[in-house]
Design a protein around this motif. Sequence first.
Motif, PDB file in Angstrom:
ATOM      1  N   HIS A  28      -0.730  -0.151  -9.079  1.00  0.00           N
ATOM      2  CA  HIS A  28      -0.045   0.708  -8.116  1.00  0.00           C
ATOM      3  C   HIS A  28       0.220   2.106  -8.681  1.00  0.00           C
ATOM      4  CE1 HIS A  28       3.490  -0.940 -10.295  1.00  0.00           C
ATOM      5  NE2 HIS A  28       3.997   0.245 -10.059  1.00  0.00           N
ATOM      6  N   ARG A  55      -9.262   3.942  -1.827  1.00  0.00           N
ATOM      7  CA  ARG A  55     -10.089   2.728  -1.852  1.00  0.00           C
ATOM      8  C   ARG A  55     -10.354   2.195  -0.452  1.00  0.00           C
ATOM      9  NH1 ARG A  55      -6.541  -0.958  -5.533  1.00  0.00           N
ATOM     10  NH2 ARG A  55      -8.130  -2.542  -5.225  1.00  0.00           N
ATOM     11  N   MET A 101      -8.505  -5.878   4.660  1.00  0.00           N
ATOM     12  CA  MET A 101      -7.812  -5.675   3.389  1.00  0.00           C
ATOM     13  C   MET A 101      -7.213  -4.290   3.214  1.00  0.00           C
ATOM     14  SD  MET A 101      -9.386  -7.346   0.034  1.00  0.00           S
ATOM     15  CE  MET A 101      -8.660  -6.734  -1.463  1.00  0.00           C
ATOM     16  N   MET A 159       1.535  -3.554  11.104  1.00  0.00           N
ATOM     17  CA  MET A 159       2.167  -2.236  11.234  1.00  0.00           C
ATOM     18  C   MET A 159       1.312  -1.334  12.126  1.00  0.00           C
ATOM     19  SD  MET A 159       3.564  -1.885   7.317  1.00  0.00           S
ATOM     20  CE  MET A 159       4.635  -0.484   7.583  1.00  0.00           C
ATOM     21  N   LEU A 191       2.058   5.533   5.243  1.00  0.00           N
ATOM     22  CA  LEU A 191       2.075   4.853   3.946  1.00  0.00           C
ATOM     23  C   LEU A 191       1.036   5.470   3.024  1.00  0.00           C
ATOM     24  CD1 LEU A 191       2.309   1.098   4.942  1.00  0.00           C
ATOM     25  CD2 LEU A 191       3.916   2.306   3.483  1.00  0.00           C
ATOM     26  N   ARG A 198       0.779   8.068  -0.975  1.00  0.00           N
ATOM     27  CA  ARG A 198       0.189   7.445  -2.162  1.00  0.00           C
ATOM     28  C   ARG A 198       0.503   8.275  -3.385  1.00  0.00           C
ATOM     29  NH1 ARG A 198      -4.634   8.392  -4.002  1.00  0.00           N
ATOM     30  NH2 ARG A 198      -5.350   9.300  -2.050  1.00  0.00           N
ATOM     31  N   HIS A 209       9.424   1.055   4.887  1.00  0.00           N
ATOM     32  CA  HIS A 209       8.020   0.893   5.263  1.00  0.00           C
ATOM     33  C   HIS A 209       7.234   0.231   4.137  1.00  0.00           C
ATOM     34  CE1 HIS A 209       8.338   2.995   8.980  1.00  0.00           C
ATOM     35  NE2 HIS A 209       7.058   3.187   9.102  1.00  0.00           N
ATOM     36  N   SER A 210       7.534   0.651   2.911  1.00  0.00           N
ATOM     37  CA  SER A 210       6.773   0.095   1.787  1.00  0.00           C
ATOM     38  C   SER A 210       7.116  -1.385   1.600  1.00  0.00           C
ATOM     39  CB  SER A 210       7.013   0.905   0.510  1.00  0.00           C
ATOM     40  OG  SER A 210       8.233   0.552  -0.088  1.00  0.00           O
ATOM     41  N   ARG A 238       7.815  -3.423   4.123  1.00  0.00           N
ATOM     42  CA  ARG A 238       7.066  -4.111   5.173  1.00  0.00           C
ATOM     43  C   ARG A 238       5.595  -4.244   4.781  1.00  0.00           C
ATOM     44  NH1 ARG A 238       7.818  -0.811  10.307  1.00  0.00           N
ATOM     45  NH2 ARG A 238       6.457  -2.418  11.137  1.00  0.00           N
ATOM     46  N   ALA A 239       5.035  -3.186   4.215  1.00  0.00           N
ATOM     47  CA  ALA A 239       3.634  -3.231   3.798  1.00  0.00           C
ATOM     48  C   ALA A 239       3.438  -4.292   2.720  1.00  0.00           C
ATOM     49  CB  ALA A 239       3.177  -1.870   3.295  1.00  0.00           C
ATOM     50  N   CYS A 282       3.242  -7.555   4.389  1.00  0.00           N
ATOM     51  CA  CYS A 282       2.136  -7.668   5.333  1.00  0.00           C
ATOM     52  C   CYS A 282       0.792  -7.750   4.616  1.00  0.00           C
ATOM     53  CB  CYS A 282       2.163  -6.477   6.276  1.00  0.00           C
ATOM     54  SG  CYS A 282       0.945  -6.540   7.563  1.00  0.00           S
ATOM     55  N   ASN A 283       0.582  -6.914   3.624  1.00  0.00           N
ATOM     56  CA  ASN A 283      -0.697  -6.875   2.913  1.00  0.00           C
ATOM     57  C   ASN A 283      -0.476  -6.285   1.524  1.00  0.00           C
ATOM     58  OD1 ASN A 283      -3.252  -6.435   1.919  1.00  0.00           O
ATOM     59  ND2 ASN A 283      -4.066  -5.575   3.815  1.00  0.00           N
ATOM     60  N   SER A 287      -2.279  -6.272  -1.221  1.00  0.00           N
ATOM     61  CA  SER A 287      -3.374  -5.505  -1.862  1.00  0.00           C
ATOM     62  C   SER A 287      -3.395  -4.093  -1.330  1.00  0.00           C
ATOM     63  CB  SER A 287      -4.741  -6.110  -1.575  1.00  0.00           C
ATOM     64  OG  SER A 287      -4.710  -7.474  -1.570  1.00  0.00           O
ATOM     65  N   MET A 288      -3.241  -3.977  -0.007  1.00  0.00           N
ATOM     66  CA  MET A 288      -3.215  -2.653   0.604  1.00  0.00           C
ATOM     67  C   MET A 288      -2.037  -1.850   0.058  1.00  0.00           C
ATOM     68  SD  MET A 288      -1.243  -1.078   3.139  1.00  0.00           S
ATOM     69  CE  MET A 288      -1.457   0.258   4.307  1.00  0.00           C
ATOM     70  N   ARG A 298      -0.531  -2.104  -2.848  1.00  0.00           N
ATOM     71  CA  ARG A 298      -0.793  -1.649  -4.213  1.00  0.00           C
ATOM     72  C   ARG A 298      -1.819  -0.527  -4.232  1.00  0.00           C
ATOM     73  NH1 ARG A 298       0.094  -7.080  -5.546  1.00  0.00           N
ATOM     74  NH2 ARG A 298      -2.062  -7.608  -5.121  1.00  0.00           N
ATOM     75  N   ALA A 299      -2.845  -0.652  -3.384  1.00  0.00           N
ATOM     76  CA  ALA A 299      -3.869   0.394  -3.328  1.00  0.00           C
ATOM     77  C   ALA A 299      -3.257   1.721  -2.884  1.00  0.00           C
ATOM     78  CB  ALA A 299      -4.999  -0.013  -2.387  1.00  0.00           C
ATOM     79  N   ASN A 300      -2.133   1.649  -2.187  1.00  0.00           N
ATOM     80  CA  ASN A 300      -1.481   2.881  -1.765  1.00  0.00           C
ATOM     81  C   ASN A 300      -0.294   3.239  -2.663  1.00  0.00           C
ATOM     82  OD1 ASN A 300      -2.808   4.031   0.710  1.00  0.00           O
ATOM     83  ND2 ASN A 300      -2.620   1.895   1.303  1.00  0.00           N
ATOM     84  N   ILE A 318       2.117   1.319  -4.032  1.00  0.00           N
ATOM     85  CA  ILE A 318       3.421   0.671  -3.850  1.00  0.00           C
ATOM     86  C   ILE A 318       3.599  -0.420  -4.902  1.00  0.00           C
ATOM     87  CG2 ILE A 318       4.765  -0.799  -2.298  1.00  0.00           C
ATOM     88  CD1 ILE A 318       3.377   0.740   0.026  1.00  0.00           C
ATOM     89  N   ASN A 319       4.757  -0.403  -5.548  1.00  0.00           N
ATOM     90  CA  ASN A 319       5.069  -1.401  -6.562  1.00  0.00           C
ATOM     91  C   ASN A 319       5.524  -2.675  -5.854  1.00  0.00           C
ATOM     92  OD1 ASN A 319       6.070  -2.951  -8.628  1.00  0.00           O
ATOM     93  ND2 ASN A 319       7.106  -1.261  -9.667  1.00  0.00           N
TER      94      ASN A 319
END
Lengths: 265, 299
Positions: A76, A84, A91, A97, A105, A109, B157-158, B160-161, B164-165, B167-168, B170-172, B174-175
């Motif tokens: 992260h 990505r 995924m 959301m 979101l 980043r 929001h983070s 909820r993410a 919800c997902n 992997s998504m 972390r890719a954005n 979020i810890n």
Amino acid sequence: MLEIKNVYKTFNKGTINEKKALQNLNLTLNDGDFVTVIGGNGAGKSTMLNMIAGVYPVDSGMITINGTDVTGMKEHIRAQFLGRVFQDPMMGTAADMWIEENMALAGRRGQKRGLRWAITHKEREEFKEKLKELELGLENRLSTKVGLLSGGQRQALTLLMATMKRPDLLLLDEHTAALDPKTAAKVLELTDKLIEEEGLTALMITHNMRDAIHYGNRLIMMNEGQIILDVSGEEKKKLTVEDLLAAFSRLSGSEFANDRALLSK
Amino acid sequence: MIGFLNALPGAAAQGIIWGIMAIGVYITYKILDIADLTVDGSFGTGGATLVMCMTSGMGMPLSLLMAFLAGCAAGFITGILHTKFGIPAILAGILTQLGLYSVNLRILGGANLTLSDRKYKLLVNLKNIYPSLVVCVIFTVIIIGILYWFFGTEMGHSLRATGCNASMARANGINTSRNQIIAIILSNGIVALSGALLSQWQGFADVNMGRGAIVIGLAAVIIGEVIFGKIFHNFALRLTGVVCGGIVYYAVITFVLRLGLNANDLKLLSAVVVAVFLAVPYWKKAWSENRSKAVREVK
């Protein structure tokens, strides 16, 4: 830009399922490189991308992005450098959301997320503008759950999200493989356009050799966890699918085996 | 029937109190997508802490705050066990819950502790049903208001993410581990607050008061979703639906008790009801998939 030095990765070490995914992998990307990656089943393409993204740690070796050593950096935290898009359209977005929530979101980043309101009015307008360019009609559906979109729409949205905050490096892991041919072509065009316009550095895995030749300024071929072919510039433009297949059997000493690649030749 | 109607306001107050707990369950079960069993312990921890604080001379606001923080601490332990020790969320919750049984006994200094409404000014009590109802509603409105705001922020929001997902998320950037801990802390803080209200309502805290709390919480969440899910889309309204689910649950319980059901059989009934409600969406899906398959085969 990106530097991968002597990276090794073995899965299930010491078991009968042991798989040497990367063996002394070395790769250097220059700023603005758009590199397509091809290779057979289990050649280590996805593993390479996941190593760069930090999904799991490397066994040994070093990875630097823009001079920063990211080898031991958590996924992260590394995300600040990377955009990505994944093979599975499910995924890259949060299904429950809304479109605007997903985009907000992605827009943060690499930034601290505090107690400020998650989406501002200004952002909402920007999102609309960006979505309009996709020509999918999503600009009027900001408060639609992403889970209701089709795979192609989700991939296009993920692509937008990955590039919204300019990434140092864009990682595309067969991101059109799960789409029907027409949608795949559209998403690929969009990818090319975004990379071109923003002057992004990108690594794109594809199973389609024609796409690999057509897009990007450089092409690498992987086999057994190593890069066996690296062509760029004029030389790449002149390549044909037959050249690639011949090069593969010459360099690897075997026939090119990738189920999907053979089907879509 | 008259007896049932007379019992309704009391059932509603109790339903709201359990509904507040269900809001806590909603955060882990629905938003984070994990079933956190810590609540069976942290509910009692909240009740025990409040009674202990009050009887040792603390004021009401401070005692409530202590109860909330005690619940947060319990949630923190589960969060750490899950994210840093790699223990599956359900097991992590069970471990904390088990440990909390001893902790709750320590806090109470015994199996139970009385909180006399004659000696202390209590916010809610079964002897003052209507004022209690008002207090319960105010609490609910405040909690829903705060959560509505929180889940509208960047951090919300983070979270909820993350649920919800992951992997998504972390890719954005979020810890996700940290977010899971935060959500479990928040959830158990609210659960403990609800325990603190229930101990006032019944005038004592008991080491067993949280037993089965997770099932009641799930019941409220599911009932709220089944009844109000189609109309309530907004997040605040959905939380209101959860609290309403708690009220419906307690109204039903009161009704079946009036019909002559042995109170000892209640937990079995609750378990069966929740099991059925959890199964219905699954059956529905399996049925519709079977049907569409059959239709394809006919074609």
